[in-house]
Write a protein that holds these residues in place. Structure first.
Motif, PDB file in Angstrom:
ATOM      1  N   ARG A 194      18.946  -4.059  66.376  1.00 38.85           N
ATOM      2  CA  ARG A 194      18.760  -2.625  66.198  1.00 38.85           C
ATOM      3  C   ARG A 194      17.480  -2.333  65.428  1.00 38.85           C
ATOM      4  O   ARG A 194      16.762  -1.367  65.734  1.00 38.85           O
ATOM      5  CB  ARG A 194      19.967  -2.028  65.458  1.00 38.85           C
ATOM      6  N   TRP A 195      17.174  -3.163  64.435  1.00 39.48           N
ATOM      7  CA  TRP A 195      15.948  -2.974  63.662  1.00 39.48           C
ATOM      8  C   TRP A 195      14.726  -3.090  64.564  1.00 39.48           C
ATOM      9  O   TRP A 195      13.808  -2.278  64.493  1.00 39.48           O
ATOM     10  CB  TRP A 195      15.869  -3.995  62.532  1.00 39.48           C
ATOM     11  N   LYS A 214      10.487   1.792  68.690  1.00 41.65           N
ATOM     12  CA  LYS A 214      10.526   3.237  68.909  1.00 41.65           C
ATOM     13  C   LYS A 214       9.413   3.935  68.139  1.00 41.65           C
ATOM     14  O   LYS A 214       8.759   4.859  68.661  1.00 41.65           O
ATOM     15  CB  LYS A 214      11.886   3.779  68.470  1.00 41.65           C
ATOM     16  N   TYR A 215       9.166   3.496  66.902  1.00 43.28           N
ATOM     17  CA  TYR A 215       8.192   4.195  66.071  1.00 43.28           C
ATOM     18  C   TYR A 215       6.789   3.605  66.155  1.00 43.28           C
ATOM     19  O   TYR A 215       5.809   4.341  66.162  1.00 43.28           O
ATOM     20  CB  TYR A 215       8.669   4.209  64.610  1.00 43.28           C
ATOM     21  N   GLN A 233      19.984   4.410  58.298  1.00 40.79           N
ATOM     22  CA  GLN A 233      19.121   4.569  59.463  1.00 40.79           C
ATOM     23  C   GLN A 233      18.320   5.862  59.382  1.00 40.79           C
ATOM     24  O   GLN A 233      17.138   5.883  59.744  1.00 40.79           O
ATOM     25  CB  GLN A 233      19.936   4.539  60.756  1.00 40.79           C
ATOM     26  N   GLU A 247       9.681   5.670  58.482  1.00 40.16           N
ATOM     27  CA  GLU A 247       8.817   5.267  59.582  1.00 40.16           C
ATOM     28  C   GLU A 247       8.035   6.459  60.143  1.00 40.16           C
ATOM     29  O   GLU A 247       6.869   6.328  60.504  1.00 40.16           O
ATOM     30  CB  GLU A 247       9.652   4.626  60.688  1.00 40.16           C
ATOM     31  N   GLU A 287      14.585  -2.611  67.758  1.00 42.75           N
ATOM     32  CA  GLU A 287      14.557  -1.438  68.644  1.00 42.75           C
ATOM     33  C   GLU A 287      13.944  -0.238  67.938  1.00 42.75           C
ATOM     34  O   GLU A 287      13.151   0.508  68.536  1.00 42.75           O
ATOM     35  CB  GLU A 287      15.970  -1.108  69.115  1.00 42.75           C
ATOM     36  N   CYS A 288      14.328  -0.052  66.678  1.00 51.70           N
ATOM     37  CA  CYS A 288      13.787   1.075  65.908  1.00 51.70           C
ATOM     38  C   CYS A 288      12.300   0.895  65.640  1.00 51.70           C
ATOM     39  O   CYS A 288      11.521   1.859  65.720  1.00 51.70           O
ATOM     40  CB  CYS A 288      14.545   1.229  64.593  1.00 51.70           C
ATOM     41  N   GLU A 289      11.890  -0.320  65.325  1.00 51.03           N
ATOM     42  CA  GLU A 289      10.476  -0.591  65.096  1.00 51.03           C
ATOM     43  C   GLU A 289       9.662  -0.277  66.351  1.00 51.03           C
ATOM     44  O   GLU A 289       8.583   0.314  66.276  1.00 51.03           O
ATOM     45  CB  GLU A 289      10.274  -2.055  64.690  1.00 51.03           C
ATOM     46  N   GLU A 320      14.347   5.920  59.383  1.00 48.97           N
ATOM     47  CA  GLU A 320      13.576   6.679  60.365  1.00 48.97           C
ATOM     48  C   GLU A 320      12.646   7.688  59.695  1.00 48.97           C
ATOM     49  O   GLU A 320      11.529   7.931  60.167  1.00 48.97           O
ATOM     50  CB  GLU A 320      14.523   7.374  61.334  1.00 48.97           C
TER      51      GLU A 320
END
Length: 206
Positions: A122-123, A129-130, A63, A70, A125-127, A67
């Protein structure tokens, strides 16, 4: 702060950076499943304990690498889109995103391995976020400038977000010799869609 502590902190930060760089290379070449913490540690002549000092697990290490990748993409897109003209900024941002998505390391880590390593939820959510915030701001700027119709921003940003995701996945999956063609095709389609919406705004008076 004592000089000894400062040197220790600098060494710790350098070790963490080296681990992330080694892990990113491993994840891009061998995938998440094919990478072990021992291999990552060995690449920088560290111990497995050194890895655990910075990262609680292989997933946590992945992760962090994800991050970092990204954040670099966002930096490049933001830098490319630094224009006072929202339309030109959007076009430059599209080109920067597509160009960076051709990078095999970024493509493998972010688009191919991340859904497996982090899990789909989770992926995503991270996408978001960025990437989502950047896309939403682009849409708001285009609406504010009258370049696209004043439709609800959230649905427009969501649709655009998924279009960019489709392009990123396509470029990650494309063979190296096909990436330039795929990139050009997606640039043509995405910009063509935006131009069509822009013409609608001009016809309807914004």
């Amino acid at each position: 702060m004592s000089p000894v502590k400062s040197r220790r902190e600098q060494y710790s930060e350098a070790t963490r950076t080296a681990l992330l760089e080694a892990a990113t290379r491993r994840f891009a070449e061998h995938g998440f499943a094919g990478t072990s913490l021992e291999d990552v540690a060995a690449d920088i002549r560290a111990t497995r304990g050194a890895v655990y000092h910075h990262f609680a697990s292989k997933t946590a290490l992945f992760q962090a690498a994800f991050e970092r990748a990204e954040a670099e993409m966002i930096r490049r897109v933001t830098e490319a889109a630094a224009s006072d003209d929202p339309w030109q900024a959007a076009l430059a941002g599209i080109d920067a995103f597509l160009e960076h998505s051709c990078d095999p390391v970024y493509g493998r880590v972010v688009w191919q391995e991340a859904p497996l390593a982090l899990g789909w939820k989770r992926w995503r959510e991270c996408e978001e976020k960025y990437a989502y915030g950047l896309i939403e701001q682009m849409v708001r700027d285009l609406v504010g400038a009258g370049d696209i119709p004043a439709l609800p921003v959230e649905p427009m940003a969501r649709v655009t977000f998924h279009i960019f995701g489709a392009a990123g996945m396509a470029l990650a999956d494309a063979a190296e010799g096909d990436k330039a063609r795929v990139r050009a095709e997606y640039a043509q389609v995405i910009k063509g869609m935006l131009e069509g919406v822009r013409q609608t705004a001009a016809r309807d008076g914004g």
